[in-house]
Design a protein around this motif. Structure first.
Motif, PDB file in Angstrom:
ATOM      1  N   ALA A 166       0.856  -1.183   0.000  1.00 27.02           N
ATOM      2  CA  ALA A 166       0.000   0.000   0.000  1.00 27.02           C
ATOM      3  C   ALA A 166       0.897   1.241   0.000  1.00 27.02           C
ATOM      4  N   PHE A 167       0.615   2.170  -0.872  1.00 28.04           N
ATOM      5  CA  PHE A 167       1.476   3.332  -1.074  1.00 28.04           C
ATOM      6  C   PHE A 167       0.748   4.608  -0.678  1.00 28.04           C
ATOM      7  N   THR A 168       1.433   5.471   0.060  1.00 27.66           N
ATOM      8  CA  THR A 168       0.859   6.754   0.457  1.00 27.66           C
ATOM      9  C   THR A 168       1.672   7.871  -0.182  1.00 27.66           C
ATOM     10  N   ASP A 173       3.513  10.778   1.729  1.00 28.08           N
ATOM     11  CA  ASP A 173       4.693  10.517   2.562  1.00 28.08           C
ATOM     12  C   ASP A 173       5.941  10.256   1.733  1.00 28.08           C
ATOM     13  N   CYS A 174       5.790  10.086   0.447  1.00 27.66           N
ATOM     14  CA  CYS A 174       6.908   9.690  -0.406  1.00 27.66           C
ATOM     15  C   CYS A 174       7.924  10.815  -0.585  1.00 27.66           C
ATOM     16  N   VAL A 175       9.178  10.472  -0.526  1.00 25.36           N
ATOM     17  CA  VAL A 175      10.274  11.435  -0.667  1.00 25.36           C
ATOM     18  C   VAL A 175      10.153  12.226  -1.974  1.00 25.36           C
ATOM     19  N   VAL A 176       9.787  11.532  -3.041  1.00 32.51           N
ATOM     20  CA  VAL A 176       9.702  12.199  -4.345  1.00 32.51           C
ATOM     21  C   VAL A 176       8.666  13.325  -4.283  1.00 32.51           C
ATOM     22  N   ASP A 189      14.732  12.552  -6.604  1.00 36.91           N
ATOM     23  CA  ASP A 189      14.593  11.150  -6.985  1.00 36.91           C
ATOM     24  C   ASP A 189      14.791  10.245  -5.771  1.00 36.91           C
ATOM     25  N   CYS A 190      14.134   9.070  -5.798  1.00 41.59           N
ATOM     26  CA  CYS A 190      14.391   8.090  -4.736  1.00 41.59           C
ATOM     27  C   CYS A 190      14.337   6.685  -5.321  1.00 41.59           C
ATOM     28  N   GLY A 191      13.149   6.060  -5.330  1.00 43.31           N
ATOM     29  CA  GLY A 191      13.014   4.749  -5.970  1.00 43.31           C
ATOM     30  C   GLY A 191      13.605   3.591  -5.207  1.00 43.31           C
ATOM     31  N   SER A 192      13.892   3.808  -3.931  1.00 43.28           N
ATOM     32  CA  SER A 192      14.451   2.740  -3.117  1.00 43.28           C
ATOM     33  C   SER A 192      13.514   1.531  -3.088  1.00 43.28           C
ATOM     34  N   CYS A 193      12.217   1.788  -3.027  1.00 40.49           N
ATOM     35  CA  CYS A 193      11.226   0.709  -2.948  1.00 40.49           C
ATOM     36  C   CYS A 193      11.250  -0.136  -4.209  1.00 40.49           C
ATOM     37  N   SER A 194      11.158   0.544  -5.330  1.00 36.91           N
ATOM     38  CA  SER A 194      11.093  -0.163  -6.607  1.00 36.91           C
ATOM     39  C   SER A 194      12.366  -0.956  -6.853  1.00 36.91           C
ATOM     40  N   LYS A 240       6.641   0.149  -9.191  1.00 39.16           N
ATOM     41  CA  LYS A 240       7.410   0.496 -10.382  1.00 39.16           C
ATOM     42  C   LYS A 240       7.523   2.010 -10.417  1.00 39.16           C
ATOM     43  N   MET A 241       8.654   2.520 -10.888  1.00 30.73           N
ATOM     44  CA  MET A 241       8.785   3.966 -10.989  1.00 30.73           C
ATOM     45  C   MET A 241       8.215   4.423 -12.334  1.00 30.73           C
ATOM     46  N   VAL A 242       7.317   5.404 -12.261  1.00 30.30           N
ATOM     47  CA  VAL A 242       6.736   5.927 -13.507  1.00 30.30           C
ATOM     48  C   VAL A 242       6.979   7.433 -13.586  1.00 30.30           C
ATOM     49  N   ILE A 249       8.086   8.465  -9.959  1.00 28.22           N
ATOM     50  CA  ILE A 249       7.398   8.211  -8.684  1.00 28.22           C
ATOM     51  C   ILE A 249       6.847   6.787  -8.673  1.00 28.22           C
ATOM     52  N   PRO A 250       6.728   6.167  -7.489  1.00 30.07           N
ATOM     53  CA  PRO A 250       6.241   4.779  -7.449  1.00 30.07           C
ATOM     54  C   PRO A 250       4.787   4.643  -7.890  1.00 30.07           C
ATOM     55  N   GLU A 251       4.512   3.518  -8.545  1.00 30.39           N
ATOM     56  CA  GLU A 251       3.135   3.138  -8.865  1.00 30.39           C
ATOM     57  C   GLU A 251       3.002   1.676  -8.486  1.00 30.39           C
ATOM     58  N   ALA A 263      13.088  -0.770   2.573  1.00 35.98           N
ATOM     59  CA  ALA A 263      14.013   0.159   1.927  1.00 35.98           C
ATOM     60  C   ALA A 263      13.531   1.595   1.920  1.00 35.98           C
ATOM     61  N   CYS A 264      12.260   1.819   2.147  1.00 37.70           N
ATOM     62  CA  CYS A 264      11.743   3.186   2.054  1.00 37.70           C
ATOM     63  C   CYS A 264      12.384   4.074   3.116  1.00 37.70           C
ATOM     64  N   PRO A 265      13.050   5.171   2.703  1.00 40.42           N
ATOM     65  CA  PRO A 265      13.729   6.023   3.667  1.00 40.42           C
ATOM     66  C   PRO A 265      12.807   7.040   4.344  1.00 40.42           C
ATOM     67  N   ALA A 266      11.574   7.156   3.865  1.00 38.87           N
ATOM     68  CA  ALA A 266      10.678   8.176   4.411  1.00 38.87           C
ATOM     69  C   ALA A 266      10.172   7.755   5.792  1.00 38.87           C
ATOM     70  N   ARG A 267       9.901   8.749   6.653  1.00 38.12           N
ATOM     71  CA  ARG A 267       9.270   8.479   7.949  1.00 38.12           C
ATOM     72  C   ARG A 267       8.095   9.422   8.099  1.00 38.12           C
ATOM     73  N   LYS A 304       6.864   5.640   6.844  1.00 43.54           N
ATOM     74  CA  LYS A 304       7.116   4.961   5.582  1.00 43.54           C
ATOM     75  C   LYS A 304       5.990   5.255   4.590  1.00 43.54           C
ATOM     76  N   ALA A 305       6.411   5.552   3.379  1.00 45.66           N
ATOM     77  CA  ALA A 305       5.406   5.854   2.366  1.00 45.66           C
ATOM     78  C   ALA A 305       4.830   4.595   1.753  1.00 45.66           C
ATOM     79  N   ILE A 306       5.517   3.500   1.982  1.00 49.79           N
ATOM     80  CA  ILE A 306       5.058   2.257   1.359  1.00 49.79           C
ATOM     81  C   ILE A 306       5.176   1.140   2.393  1.00 49.79           C
ATOM     82  N   VAL A 307       4.072   0.425   2.616  1.00 54.66           N
ATOM     83  CA  VAL A 307       4.066  -0.633   3.622  1.00 54.66           C
ATOM     84  C   VAL A 307       3.302  -1.833   3.088  1.00 54.66           C
TER      85      VAL A 307
HETATM   86  S1  SF4 Z   1      11.177   4.134  -1.095  1.00 50.71           S
HETATM   87 FE1  SF4 Z   1       9.618   5.241  -0.041  1.00 50.71          FE
HETATM   88  S2  SF4 Z   1      10.234   7.341  -0.318  1.00 50.71           S
HETATM   89 FE2  SF4 Z   1      11.394   6.186  -1.800  1.00 50.71          FE
HETATM   90  S3  SF4 Z   1      10.178   6.257  -3.631  1.00 50.71           S
HETATM   91 FE3  SF4 Z   1       9.583   4.417  -2.546  1.00 50.71          FE
HETATM   92  S4  SF4 Z   1       7.853   5.068  -1.346  1.00 50.71           S
HETATM   93 FE4  SF4 Z   1       8.876   6.866  -1.963  1.00 50.71          FE
END
Ligand code: SF4
Ligand code: SF4
Ligand code: SF4
Lengths: 511, 310
Positions: free
Chosen positions: A419-421, A424-427, A433-438, A447-449, A457-459, A474-478, A480-483
């Motif tokens: 589930a993605f929020t 909260d995402c760094v992007v 840029d981030c993409g740690s999740c993908s 996937k980054m789109v 940004i993640p999709e 891997a998500c660095p946001a706090r 977490k943007a993706i759980v």
């Molecule tokens: S890892 Fe977290 S902060 Fe980075 S792109 Fe994915 S959801 Fe966003």
């Protein structure tokens, strides 16, 4: 002094099972070969839960033939108690001072506990099995008390070796320490330590449901320790050597249901009146308990059973409660757990999987699964994520709570969904840029789109997600943007669309 | 200009790092003196990894131009994923093995190989085929999955990344080689030589949350530069990177791009990649940022490039 061959045989066999079992749980240096976990499959309760009837029958036959061999050779908690007894008996003087003498069986207590354990399991709660199974308790003592204590040693050796340019020692990172598991296993350890130091195998003959159950079988064992009444002088010396306190030398009776076939008594008798014999069909021994006592016990057993039903109802109810919890709050079960009820009923929380997970993904739950799931493992993506090519937890689970899946099946087993929020995402927040999740996603369920200003940004596509937690970890946001949210029961993930291989050729360098 | 003279000039003006002497400077740091007679970048196409490596190194004067007798050498391939070689998620094992061979042939005392992996490290080392290839050649695989193997250093020229913990093997070696594989990357757009630095640091999360592209450029300013950037494009991953899902994400192109200039190496690699999958170099922001930090040049026309087809 007569040699006590049987006793030594018992000791050697016990160590042959005990030591490998202990090593399995505390091998912080990864020195053991794979498949070492087969040693866990000789344990009774996991074998019953896993429907490994072959093993169950062998143990029952052993008991029927020779008595409670399980308790003196196979059960790791039993062997540990023997260590404690031995320790207390270490000094000659102390041995003399410690007075073990015949004690009446605490039938009411032990049958009640057995009935409660079985009864509550029938009613749908494994809580008492989790708390009382001796193997699982030992597993937790080793996994939650001993192993964490050895991890600093591992770190020390690894770092010393590293400084010397030797890289053959593998570092392990400490998995999260679980307070509830520490408390419960400490309580167990203290209980058996105190009981065995003071009263030998008291635990095995009052509390342990496995011991009580096997005692019901060993009453009828063909080979057993018996006293030759005509030779017996009722001197009591055998009673004092018996850690089960089951030799009534006044009456020359041995309570076979409590005897753990340790053979300590065999050489104690100066009159040669005690021995381990085939006694199955002869009536030379007196039966214990007497007929009158049996009736009494029966009545009590019935009582116990009916109380069981009443007492376990809340357990079962508490269990069905957890169904109503929102999936967000449900713990994620390890791969191979399948249906939630199945998993909760089978898992004895022995923590074999917790110690073996190479990525420290598994931690003991507190009340997340409800009361009955206390200390059962759950996935937790703080220190790591489930490795796409790993099936270790399922391979080692002795209780069949985790069904061994093939790697292919495991890679399609959806333990939860992503589930993605966006907010909260760094992007989104930082416009970088981030993409740690993908990056960490093995299925590209995230996937980054294209987003804006050249950013991506993640999709997410939850249907193909397997819930491995790579993204969450891997998500660095706090926050977490993706759980990952648990599936109530595990499902098959949709296969990601198959992409065709193209034959790509380039002729020039392009620069 | 003689080495001593150059150092003198640099010291006097104190602007060595702001002038475009980066290539020379990197080379000098690695005991290489004969700069003018060698190309800035060598690209080889059409051979097996070991042969292409040999041909490329020859253009630079052979491996002994970089590795001296008795030195400790570190190779930093990409071993991030628990994937087999045909999935092109990790550097080609044959290439890494061949490089270990090369270093020993130049008299290296010890050749160490590591990467701070994303998947479980020991599996990555084995399944990538790199452990097998390296050990067969006498090299040593060093683990990098524990914080205690890293030491914090400062990055004075970094804009956003001021300090970070780098693997001790790299900090303590005499010379190191950057050996990335050419891949697309969902977050950083591309992962080549510059992005490969993320496997020498402990705290990657910091990069991701503090402007990934700038941090990548920043870490490359760390004073200990690779002697060469050896970009493996034998089999590249052109989509779904950096992990990839299947062989369909890869293309067998049998190419190798080598340069001491990290910007040139990556710029050339992107142009090469662009022939398979569209990728504008401006999108790969860290390359431009690296250029702004004087790490090298992406103006390939100004460089001497040797192209070899086998
Ligand atoms: S890892 Fe977290 S902060 Fe980075 S792109 Fe994915 S959801 Fe966003
Ligand atoms: S399959 Fe996943 S959870 Fe199970 S042991 Fe392996 S990494 Fe851990
Ligand atoms: S949990 Fe995250 S990383 Fe794992 S499959 Fe799902 S989206 Fe991908």
């Amino acid at each position: 002094m007569k040699t006590n061959g049987l006793k030594w045989l018992r000791v050697v066999l016990a160590l042959l099972i005990f030591i490998p079992t202990v090593l399995f749980f505390i091998d912080v240096f990864h020195l053991l070969p794979i498949k070492w976990d087969v040693i866990l499959h000789v344990q009774l309760v996991p074998a019953i839960l896993d429907s490994m009837w072959g093993i169950v029958i062998v143990i029952l036959l052993l008991t029927l033939l020779f008595g409670r061999i399980y308790c003196s050779v196979i059960c790791p908690a039993g062997i540990l108690q023997d260590f404690f007894s031995r320790f207390s008996a270490g000094k000659k003087k102390r041995r003399q001072r410690r007075v073990l003498k015949y004690a009446k069986p605490k039938n009411w207590l032990r049958y009640t506990i057995l009935a409660l354990t079985v009864g509550s399991f029938m009613l749908g709660s494994s809580a008492l099995i989790v708390l009382l199974d001796p193997y699982s308790n030992m597993g937790r003592v080793l996994a939650d008390l001993v192993r964490p204590a050895l991890i600093p040693l591992n770190a020390f050796v690894v770092n010393k070796a590293f400084a010397m340019g030797i890289y053959s020692f593998l570092p392990v990172s400490a998995s999260g320490i679980s307070m509830v598991a520490i408390v419960v296993s400490s309580l167990f350890l203290i209980t058996i330590a105190v009981m065995s130091l003071l009263r030998g195998r008291l635990y095995c003959n009052t509390i342990c449901p496995v011991g009580t159950f096997l005692g019901l079988v060993s009453r009828f064992s063909l080979f057993r320790v018996v006293i030759n009444e005509s030779a017996c002088t009722h001197c009591n010396v055998c009673s004092r050597s018996c850690k089960s306190q089951c030799i009534d030398s006044k009456e020359s009776i041995i309570d076979t249901s409590r005897c753990v076939t340790c053979f300590n008594c065999l050489t104690s008798c100066t009159q040669n009146a005690i021995g381990y014999r085939f006694a199955g069909f002869s009536k030379s021994h007196k039966a214990v308990p007497t007929v009158e006592k049996t009736v009494n016990t029966r009545r009590r057993e019935f009582l116990a059973l009916s109380t069981t039903a009443m007492m376990t109802a809340p357990f079962a109810m508490a269990q069905s409660q957890s169904k109503k919890l929102a999936t967000q709050q449900l713990p994620i079960m390890p791969p191979g757990a399948g249906k939630r009820e199945h998993f909760n009923m089978r898992c004895t929380a022995c923590h074999a999987c917790v110690t073996q997970c190479p990525s420290n993904v598994l931690i003991p739950a507190v009340f997340d699964y409800g009361i009955m799931g206390l200390m059962q493992p759950r996935m937790y993506y703080d220190k790591g994520f489930c490795q796409p090519n790993c099936t270790i937890c399922m391979d080692v689970c002795p209780a069949g709570a985790l069904t061994p899946l093939t790697l292919k099946e495991k890679q399609l087993t959806q333990v939860g969904r992503v589930a993605f929020t966006l907010e909260d995402c760094v992007v989104y927040k930082n416009h970088t840029d981030c993409g740690s999740c993908s990056e960490h996603c093995p299925t590209q369920a995230v996937k980054m789109v294209d987003y804006k200003d050249g950013l991506r940004i993640p999709e997410v596509t939850p249907e193909i997600c397997i819930g491995c937690g790579g993204c969450e970890y891997a998500c660095p946001a706090r926050p977490k943007a993706i759980v990952v949210h648990a599936n109530y029961d595990q499902q098959w993930a949709k296969k990601p669309p198959k992409e065709k291989e193209k034959n790509i050729e380039v002729q020039s360098f392009g620069f | 200009m003689k080495r001593r003279d150059f150092l003198l000039t640099a010291a006097m003006t104190g602007v060595a790092s702001t002038l475009r002497f980066d290539k020379l400077e990197a080379a000098l740091k690695n005991n290489r003196i004969a700069v003018s007679s060698t190309p800035d970048l060598v690209a080889v196409m059409g051979g097996e990894p070991a042969i292409m490596l040999d041909r490329a190194l020859a253009k630079f004067g052979g491996i002994s131009a970089f590795v001296k007798k008795g030195q400790t050498v570190v190779l930093k391939p990409n071993i991030g994923w628990d994937k087999t070689p045909e999935l092109a998620a990790n550097t080609n094992p044959a290439l890494v093995g061949a490089m270990v061979h090369q270093c020993y042939s130049a008299g290296a005392k010890r050749v160490e190989v590591f990467d701070h992996t994303c998947n479980q490290w020991d599996r990555c080392y084995v399944d990538s085929g790199i452990k097998g290839a390296v050990e067969a050649a006498g090299g040593i695989m060093v683990p990098a999955n524990d914080q205690s193997f890293f030491r914090t250093v400062s990055i004075p020229q970094g804009k956003k990344l001021k300090q970070t913990a780098i693997h001790k093997s790299l900090l303590d070696c005499d010379v190191w080689f950057n050996m990335p594989i050419l891949k697309n990357h969902g977050g950083a757009k591309m992962t080549i030589s510059m992005k490969n630095y993320m496997g020498v640091v402990w705290d990657r999360e910091h990069f991701h949350k503090t402007d990934l592209q700038q941090c990548i450029a920043d870490i490359c300013t760390f004073h200990k530069r690779p002697a060469l950037n050896i970009v493996d494009a034998y089999r590249i991953m052109f989509k779904n990177g950096p992990q990839g899902k299947s062989v369909a994400d890869t293309a067998l192109l049998k190419t190798l791009i080598v340069s001491p200039d990290i910007i040139a190496a990556d710029a050339a690699s992107v142009r090469f990649f662009n022939q398979v999958q569209k990728m504008d170099i401006s999108e790969v922001e860290h390359i431009g940022m690296g250029q702004a930090l004087h790490l090298g040049t992406d103006d390939l026309n100004k460089l001497r490039i040797d192209r070899i087809k086998i």
